[in-house]
Design a protein around this motif. Structure first.
Motif, PDB file in Angstrom:
ATOM      1  N   CYS A  36     -66.539  32.002  41.164  1.00 23.68           N
ATOM      2  CA  CYS A  36     -65.508  31.117  40.614  1.00 23.68           C
ATOM      3  C   CYS A  36     -66.033  29.700  40.401  1.00 23.68           C
ATOM      4  CB  CYS A  36     -64.289  31.084  41.535  1.00 23.68           C
ATOM      5  SG  CYS A  36     -63.596  32.705  41.871  1.00 23.68           S
ATOM      6  N   ILE A  37     -66.942  29.237  41.256  1.00 22.35           N
ATOM      7  CA  ILE A  37     -67.544  27.920  41.052  1.00 22.35           C
ATOM      8  C   ILE A  37     -68.281  27.894  39.718  1.00 22.35           C
ATOM      9  CG2 ILE A  37     -69.222  26.253  41.930  1.00 22.35           C
ATOM     10  CD1 ILE A  37     -66.740  26.482  43.670  1.00 22.35           C
ATOM     11  N   GLY A  38     -69.072  28.935  39.482  1.00 31.37           N
ATOM     12  CA  GLY A  38     -69.726  29.041  38.189  1.00 31.37           C
ATOM     13  C   GLY A  38     -68.728  29.158  37.054  1.00 31.37           C
ATOM     14  N   GLY A  39     -67.651  29.903  37.287  1.00 34.36           N
ATOM     15  CA  GLY A  39     -66.626  30.081  36.264  1.00 34.36           C
ATOM     16  C   GLY A  39     -65.975  28.773  35.851  1.00 34.36           C
ATOM     17  N   ILE A  40     -65.711  27.902  36.819  1.00 33.08           N
ATOM     18  CA  ILE A  40     -65.127  26.591  36.506  1.00 33.08           C
ATOM     19  C   ILE A  40     -66.068  25.794  35.613  1.00 33.08           C
ATOM     20  CG2 ILE A  40     -64.428  24.378  37.491  1.00 33.08           C
ATOM     21  CD1 ILE A  40     -63.473  25.926  39.970  1.00 33.08           C
ATOM     22  N   LEU A  41     -67.347  25.766  35.976  1.00 30.35           N
ATOM     23  CA  LEU A  41     -68.329  25.015  35.188  1.00 30.35           C
ATOM     24  C   LEU A  41     -68.453  25.593  33.778  1.00 30.35           C
ATOM     25  CD1 LEU A  41     -71.130  24.592  37.895  1.00 30.35           C
ATOM     26  CD2 LEU A  41     -69.564  22.834  37.058  1.00 30.35           C
ATOM     27  N   GLY A  42     -68.568  26.927  33.702  1.00 27.35           N
ATOM     28  CA  GLY A  42     -68.736  27.558  32.403  1.00 27.35           C
ATOM     29  C   GLY A  42     -67.547  27.361  31.493  1.00 27.35           C
TER      30      GLY A  42
END
Length: 496
Positions: free
Chosen positions: A99-105
């Motif tokens: 989810c951390i990556g998802g927020i950035l992406g």
């Protein structure tokens, strides 16, 4: 992460699309399928740790071949560990860092796609997905699992923003609803695919091959994109008029002159001051079109509060506790068939999503959302009781019901409503804000659920039930009906 576009036009026009520009040609069908595979990647990664997490983390040992040591297998001979020791908190971190990556992406995806194009962005996302998936597959340590999950999260977060943009821009008039709903349907298909792959491979020797499945999907998607033309609307928005006509002609069929006539209409739209593509919001803290300005604008307070409650609340009702940890939950009472049951739950999710995608826009928003949320509260409560009192059959039946009633309203409607309750000039920022809220909510559930579940057992679902009940009351009091909205923004919120 859940995005369904309008299907009203579909229901009225899909029967006899006579003109070439309204036909679903082979080239366009291929392009939609290629784009939608990106959503399958998202769904696959979302639930890829669900089935194998017990054998992955050394919590259980399921030896498929007695008397045949792991060191003699293909993976064992090449230095891959049989499992990676993880406690409940570490499992939560590995799962949630997606989810951390998802927020950035998702935060930077629109800007990147507007600059470099939908096709190039998708190619880069597939490449990043391959790299991240290979890191996860090759991981022998806790840290490398986290790195891989962040990378695939960035890729998937960007994909689920870029894909609807591409589909919306290439879809012929009358097909937007069905083609737009492909994003949601394919996310659920990705979850189902993961559970299907896990059926024969969830054991202490072969669990890594479940993770390798995402590499194959990303590689396939990458090569398929090379045969897809760039979005003609994006090409025109960047001044590439001839390329836009050629792309439209290939995608829609018909003659070059017909494509030129439609492109001319798009040019008139641009000249009249209307944006042809999704406008880019400012990524900086300050600026006239920044998320920070949207958060500080007091005139958005009521609509922003509704978006916050609905998008966080959707996750705090417990849906991703099942998507991410369903196998572990069911295995408490029915360990022999937990993976198979989880597979059939995912199948129900797909079937209901398809049905809802066709019907949801003909129904009033608020009653459907309230009904769904109330039923989620009831079913979550019964699931909690079933776990606490070891009622295996009750848990299984209401797991299916929970998935169905959640998918029929609480899953898609917050993402539809958040645009409809916002001012036209704020819709893009509202959508970005709501997406971030949803990612953060998913992160919180993904991280905390394994810990809280081990402490409270079934009572965690009773907490979900209480939250869903409170959200139902909030919807009744604060959420306006937005279907076929004709009132202005101020009129909608005048009595709330």
């Amino acid at each position: 992460m859940n995005r369904i576009l309008s299907s009203t036009s579909l229901l009225s026009n899909v029967s006899l699309p006579r003109q070439n520009k309204n036909k679903l040609t082979k080239a366009l069908f291929y392009a939609i399928i290629v784009a939608s595979i990106g959503s399958i990647q998202f769904g696959y990664h979302l639930s890829e740790l669900n089935a194998p997490q017990q054998v992955l983390s050394c919590s259980e040992f399921d030896i498929p071949m007695e008397g045949y040591p792991y060191d003699r297998t293909w993976l064992g001979k090449r230095g891959y560990k049989q499992c990676i020791p993880l406690n409940d908190e570490q499992i939560g971190i590995v799962t949630s860092f997606f989810c951390i990556g998802g927020i950035l992406g998702s935060y930077f995806a629109t800007s990147f796609a507007n600059i470099y194009g939908r096709k190039f962005s998708s190619l880069m996302n597939c490449t990043l997905n391959i790299v991240g998936s290979l890191i996860i597959f090759n991981s022998n340590t806790y840290k490398s699992l986290i790195i891989g999950r962040v990378l695939v999260g960035i890729s998937c977060g960007a994909l689920i923003v870029t894909i609807p943009l591409f589909i919306k821009e290439v879809a012929p008039s009358g097909w937007e609803g069905l083609l737009g709903s492909m994003t949601q349907i394919c996310i659920r298909l990705g979850v189902l695919l993961t559970q299907g792959v896990a059926l024969p491979l969830t054991d202490s020797y072969r669990w890594r091959w479940i993770l390798f499945g995402s590499v194959l999907i990303a590689v396939l998607n990458l090569f398929m994109w090379f045969k897809v033309d760039e979005s003609p609307k994006w090409l025109l928005a960047h001044g590439r008029v001839v390329d836009a006509k050629l792309s439209l002609c290939k995608l829609r069929g018909g003659t070059f002159d017909e494509a030129a006539q439609e492109v001319q209409k798009w040019q008139q739209q641009i000249e009249s001051g209307n944006s042809l593509i999704e406008p880019t919001t400012t990524n900086s803290i300050s600026g006239s079109n920044s998320l920070w300005k949207y958060l500080k604008d007091e005139s958005n307070t009521k609509s922003r509060n509704v978006i916050t409650v609905l998008l966080f609340g959707q996750q705090f009702c417990g849906i991703n506790a099942i998507v991410l940890y369903g196998t572990k939950i069911i295995s408490q009472l029915y360990p022999q068939h937990a993976i198979r049951i989880n597979f059939f739950i995912s199948m129900v999710n797909v079937l209901v999503t398809i049905s809802v995608s066709l019907l949801i826009h003909s129904l009033s928003r608020k009653p459907l959302l309230m009904t769904s949320t109330i039923l989620v509260s009831i079913t979550a409560f019964i699931m909690g009781v079933a776990i606490n009192y070891n009622k295996m059959n009750l848990l299984i039946v209401f797991s299916f019901i929970y998935m169905g009633v959640f998918t029929m309203g609480l899953n898609p409607l917050p993402f539809i409503i958040m645009r409809e309750i916002s001012r036209p000039q704020d819709m893009v920022l509202a959508q970005r804000y709501g997406t971030i809220c949803n990612w953060i909510g998913t992160f919180i559930v993904a991280y905390t659920f394994p810990i809280i579940h081990d402490i409270l057992s079934g009572y965690v679902f009773i907490i979900f039930a209480v939250i869903a009940c409170l959200i139902s009351a909030f919807i009744w009091k604060m959420v306006p009906e937005t279907k076929n909205r004709v009132a202005s923004y101020n009129q909608i919120w005048a009595d709330r």
